[in-house]
Scaffold this motif. Structure first.
Motif, PDB file in Angstrom:
ATOM      1  N   SER A 156       0.827  -1.212   0.000  1.00 33.25           N
ATOM      2  CA  SER A 156       0.000   0.000   0.000  1.00 33.25           C
ATOM      3  C   SER A 156       0.859   1.258   0.000  1.00 33.25           C
ATOM      4  N   ALA A 157       1.978   1.239   0.704  1.00 33.77           N
ATOM      5  CA  ALA A 157       2.875   2.394   0.735  1.00 33.77           C
ATOM      6  C   ALA A 157       3.549   2.607  -0.614  1.00 33.77           C
ATOM      7  N   VAL A 158       3.906   1.519  -1.261  1.00 33.74           N
ATOM      8  CA  VAL A 158       4.529   1.624  -2.581  1.00 33.74           C
ATOM      9  C   VAL A 158       3.539   2.213  -3.582  1.00 33.74           C
ATOM     10  N   TYR A 159       2.310   1.726  -3.557  1.00 35.57           N
ATOM     11  CA  TYR A 159       1.297   2.259  -4.472  1.00 35.57           C
ATOM     12  C   TYR A 159       1.001   3.731  -4.172  1.00 35.57           C
ATOM     13  N   ALA A 160       1.021   4.115  -2.920  1.00 40.53           N
ATOM     14  CA  ALA A 160       0.791   5.520  -2.581  1.00 40.53           C
ATOM     15  C   ALA A 160       1.872   6.409  -3.181  1.00 40.53           C
ATOM     16  N   GLN A 161       3.118   5.945  -3.164  1.00 38.99           N
ATOM     17  CA  GLN A 161       4.205   6.717  -3.763  1.00 38.99           C
ATOM     18  C   GLN A 161       4.076   6.766  -5.279  1.00 38.99           C
ATOM     19  N   ILE A 162       3.689   5.664  -5.869  1.00 38.87           N
ATOM     20  CA  ILE A 162       3.460   5.636  -7.325  1.00 38.87           C
ATOM     21  C   ILE A 162       2.407   6.673  -7.712  1.00 38.87           C
ATOM     22  N   GLU A 163       1.311   6.684  -6.984  1.00 38.73           N
ATOM     23  CA  GLU A 163       0.245   7.652  -7.274  1.00 38.73           C
ATOM     24  C   GLU A 163       0.754   9.078  -7.118  1.00 38.73           C
ATOM     25  N   ALA A 164       1.484   9.350  -6.046  1.00 30.16           N
ATOM     26  CA  ALA A 164       1.990  10.704  -5.821  1.00 30.16           C
ATOM     27  C   ALA A 164       2.918  11.142  -6.943  1.00 30.16           C
ATOM     28  N   ASP A 165       3.799  10.251  -7.377  1.00 29.42           N
ATOM     29  CA  ASP A 165       4.722  10.583  -8.462  1.00 29.42           C
ATOM     30  C   ASP A 165       3.978  10.867  -9.765  1.00 29.42           C
ATOM     31  N   LEU A 166       2.983  10.051 -10.066  1.00 27.69           N
ATOM     32  CA  LEU A 166       2.254  10.231 -11.318  1.00 27.69           C
ATOM     33  C   LEU A 166       1.371  11.470 -11.290  1.00 27.69           C
ATOM     34  N   LYS A 167       0.818  11.796 -10.139  1.00 25.87           N
ATOM     35  CA  LYS A 167       0.032  13.032 -10.035  1.00 25.87           C
ATOM     36  C   LYS A 167       0.925  14.257 -10.239  1.00 25.87           C
ATOM     37  N   PHE A 168       2.122  14.232  -9.656  1.00 28.40           N
ATOM     38  CA  PHE A 168       3.060  15.340  -9.862  1.00 28.40           C
ATOM     39  C   PHE A 168       3.446  15.428 -11.337  1.00 28.40           C
ATOM     40  N   ALA A 169       3.726  14.285 -11.949  1.00 30.47           N
ATOM     41  CA  ALA A 169       4.094  14.277 -13.360  1.00 30.47           C
ATOM     42  C   ALA A 169       2.972  14.834 -14.223  1.00 30.47           C
ATOM     43  N   ALA A 170       1.748  14.391 -13.978  1.00 32.82           N
ATOM     44  CA  ALA A 170       0.610  14.857 -14.772  1.00 32.82           C
ATOM     45  C   ALA A 170       0.399  16.356 -14.642  1.00 32.82           C
ATOM     46  N   ALA A 171       0.719  16.916 -13.474  1.00 28.82           N
ATOM     47  CA  ALA A 171       0.516  18.347 -13.242  1.00 28.82           C
ATOM     48  C   ALA A 171       1.619  19.206 -13.843  1.00 28.82           C
ATOM     49  N   ASN A 172       2.742  18.595 -14.214  1.00 26.18           N
ATOM     50  CA  ASN A 172       3.894  19.396 -14.631  1.00 26.18           C
ATOM     51  C   ASN A 172       4.450  19.052 -16.015  1.00 26.18           C
ATOM     52  N   LEU A 173       3.855  18.072 -16.669  1.00 25.84           N
ATOM     53  CA  LEU A 173       4.321  17.695 -18.001  1.00 25.84           C
ATOM     54  C   LEU A 173       3.439  18.317 -19.073  1.00 25.84           C
ATOM     55  N   PRO A 174       4.005  18.600 -20.251  1.00 26.80           N
ATOM     56  CA  PRO A 174       3.199  19.157 -21.343  1.00 26.80           C
ATOM     57  C   PRO A 174       2.354  18.090 -22.012  1.00 26.80           C
ATOM     58  N   ALA A 175       1.353  18.529 -22.741  1.00 24.14           N
ATOM     59  CA  ALA A 175       0.500  17.587 -23.477  1.00 24.14           C
ATOM     60  C   ALA A 175       1.238  16.978 -24.652  1.00 24.14           C
ATOM     61  N   THR A 176       2.090  17.768 -25.304  1.00 24.77           N
ATOM     62  CA  THR A 176       2.857  17.304 -26.457  1.00 24.77           C
ATOM     63  C   THR A 176       4.241  17.947 -26.427  1.00 24.77           C
ATOM     64  N   TYR A 177       5.114  17.460 -27.293  1.00 18.59           N
ATOM     65  CA  TYR A 177       6.455  18.012 -27.451  1.00 18.59           C
ATOM     66  C   TYR A 177       6.731  18.301 -28.920  1.00 18.59           C
ATOM     67  N   PRO A 178       7.684  19.166 -29.222  1.00 18.08           N
ATOM     68  CA  PRO A 178       8.134  19.313 -30.599  1.00 18.08           C
ATOM     69  C   PRO A 178       8.839  18.037 -31.050  1.00 18.08           C
ATOM     70  N   ALA A 179       9.029  17.894 -32.355  1.00 17.97           N
ATOM     71  CA  ALA A 179       9.573  16.662 -32.922  1.00 17.97           C
ATOM     72  C   ALA A 179      10.915  16.276 -32.319  1.00 17.97           C
ATOM     73  N   ALA A 180      11.736  17.248 -31.981  1.00 16.09           N
ATOM     74  CA  ALA A 180      13.069  16.958 -31.449  1.00 16.09           C
ATOM     75  C   ALA A 180      13.012  16.247 -30.106  1.00 16.09           C
ATOM     76  N   ASP A 181      11.910  16.387 -29.393  1.00 15.93           N
ATOM     77  CA  ASP A 181      11.771  15.769 -28.075  1.00 15.93           C
ATOM     78  C   ASP A 181      10.759  14.625 -28.079  1.00 15.93           C
ATOM     79  N   LEU A 182      10.438  14.114 -29.239  1.00 14.37           N
ATOM     80  CA  LEU A 182       9.466  13.031 -29.342  1.00 14.37           C
ATOM     81  C   LEU A 182       9.932  11.830 -28.527  1.00 14.37           C
ATOM     82  N   GLY A 183       9.077  11.357 -27.662  1.00 15.84           N
ATOM     83  CA  GLY A 183       9.401  10.229 -26.817  1.00 15.84           C
ATOM     84  C   GLY A 183       9.497  10.579 -25.351  1.00 15.84           C
ATOM     85  N   ARG A 184       9.573  11.865 -25.047  1.00 17.22           N
ATOM     86  CA  ARG A 184       9.544  12.243 -23.639  1.00 17.22           C
ATOM     87  C   ARG A 184       8.146  11.995 -23.065  1.00 17.22           C
TER      88      ARG A 184
END
Length: 464
Positions: free
Chosen positions: A179-207
């Motif tokens: 349960s603690a591991v899953y809680a950390q996974i959720e926290a990391d993914l929520k932070f990522a979702a809040a701070n990552l762009p929807a898309t990237y330019p072609a040079a950064d494709l795959g991020r």
């Protein structure tokens, strides 16, 4: 664990210039984190190393295909002699904690986590654009979450390490609750979702994108049976219109057009570049590994996915492999990407979540039937209605059937069997092997048990 941290506390492996894409890293040297993280360019280079860590042999380069897919019923290992029978033992449920596959993956995953932790700890003092800084932290957080998602599915309770740890302190690590591991996974993914762009330019494709973070979070919710949470976040992915099914299923696995509208996230490889290519997945020069039960599972006429599990050989190469991952070799190696999460998976996850919330026979847009039928229609088979699937259980069975037919050899089948609770029965039916319940997760690598030498906080999984 001590071995991992002793090495990685001293050295942070970083790459230099790109050749084909931002993931084309050719490591030139090692340098201490304290002296390395000075500029935004240093931070980008370091997070590129986090991506690169997913492509090593102990992860998606080769060993994950053994631990995650060979374990299931889509693959039958007929070669008990190669590699001292290590892969054969995994496939036949006769493995023990000394199996080299387990140790190789454990080391590779925690090495990747160490890289992510180093980036997350070292980036804040850098004077740089704050949006870029948070994006890089989001990328590292996503990769760390993916690593822990794999760890908890493979081994259950594992050490939760979110800071760089020195070798002495490493001896105090313990196996933390699932349960603690899953809680950390959720926290990391929520932070990522809040701070990552929807898309990237072609040079950064795959991020990693915002959609990839949300999509993986939806899958993580599903594994915990948090169906309402999964529905909410996956609605955002689907309604964003950033991702879509390709018209032809065979194009999803093109070795030339590799990062397209259906891919939320994939581990990238480059053919013909040493250290960035890979060996052939699920390949053998002597026998066909594709299990007959998956070949026979495509019972509906016109299913275009059936040919993707055909056993084929690359031109001028003796290996036999599923057509899905066929790539014509350069220097006897391939360069196709490995899909971690794609839109067809998202649609099936959402259909499953909606059905578990409550069965609904409607086929209107946004319903479970609509998402299921989108996958079926693209495969070339008929759409279904409530007449075909009149109950929640019949719909649930169809979802798992379509997951097997849509996602074979993509490291999902074994985990689907386990989380549905049908692994023992289906392995018995399809592989004619009787397995004990303790084998639903693997034994902790014996090397780690011996190093920690503390059964009260770092014990072996029962049965091993």
């Amino acid at each position: 664990m001590k071995n991992i941290l002793f090495t990685l506390c001293i050295l942070l492996l970083v790459g230099t210039s790109c050749q084909e894409s931002f993931l084309d890293l050719a490591p030139k040297s090692t340098i201490s984190p304290a002296n390395f993280f000075k500029t935004s360019g240093d931070a980008v280079t370091a997070v590129n190393g986090c991506y690169k860590s997913l492509a090593v042999g102990g992860q998606y380069g080769s060993t994950f295909q053994v631990l995650m897919e060979n374990r299931g019923d889509n693959f039958s290992d007929q070669d008990p002699s190669s590699g001292a029978g290590q892969n054969f033992q995994i496939n036949r449920f006769s493995d023990n904690p000394g199996n080299t596959n387990l140790y190789n993956s454990w080391i590779a995953i925690y090495s990747s986590i160490f890289r992510c932790n180093t980036v997350l700890e070292s980036i804040d003092p850098i004077i740089m654009d704050n949006t870029l800084k948070n994006r890089i932290k989001g990328e590292a957080s996503f990769i760390r979450a993916l690593n822990y998602f794999n760890l908890v599915r493979l081994w259950g309770a594992v050490p939760l390490v979110t800071k760089t740890v020195d070798p002495v302190s490493a001896r105090d690590l313990k196996r933390d609750a699932v349960s603690a591991v899953y809680a950390q996974i959720e926290a990391d993914l929520k932070f990522a979702a809040a701070n990552l762009p929807a898309t990237y330019p072609a040079a950064d494709l795959g991020r990693v994108t915002q959609g990839a973070a949300k999509g993986l979070l939806g899958k993580v919710y599903l594994y915990q049976k948090k169906y309402n949470d999964a529905k909410t976040i996956l609605d955002e992915v689907i309604n964003s219109k950033v991702f879509s099914l390709l018209p032809k299923v065979e194009d999803v696995f093109s070795a030339t057009v590799k990062y397209h509208a259906e891919i939320l996230f994939a581990v990238r490889f480059a053919k013909g570049i040493a250290g960035q290519d890979h060996g052939f997945w699920y390949a053998n020069t002597q026998v066909i590994g594709v299990d007959t039960t998956i070949q026979k599972a495509y019972t509906e006429a016109g299913d275009q996915r059936k040919t993707l599990v055909d056993a084929v050989r690359p031109t001028g190469n003796g290996n036999i492999m599923p057509r899905k991952f066929l790539d014509q070799p350069v220097n006897n190696a391939a360069g196709n990407d490995f899909p971690i999460l794609r839109f067809a998976d998202v649609l099936l996850i959402q259909a499953e979540a909606l059905n578990e919330i409550g069965y609904n026979a409607s086929t209107a847009a946004g319903t479970a039937f609509a998402h299921l039928n989108a996958v079926r229609k693209r495969a070339g088979i008929k759409e279904l209605t409530g007449t075909d699937l009149p109950t929640q259980e019949s719909f649930r069975a169809e979802i798992y059937k379509q997951r097997r037919l849509e996602l074979p050899f993509e490291c999902d089948r074994w985990f689907d069997l386990v989380r549905r609770g049908t692994a023992i029965a289906e392995i018995a039916a399809n592989k004619k092997i009787t397995i004990q319940p303790f084998r639903l997760i693997y034994g902790i690598p014996q090397q780690e048990i011996d190093i920690m030498n503390n059964p009260s906080t770092f014990g072996q999984n029962p049965g091993y």
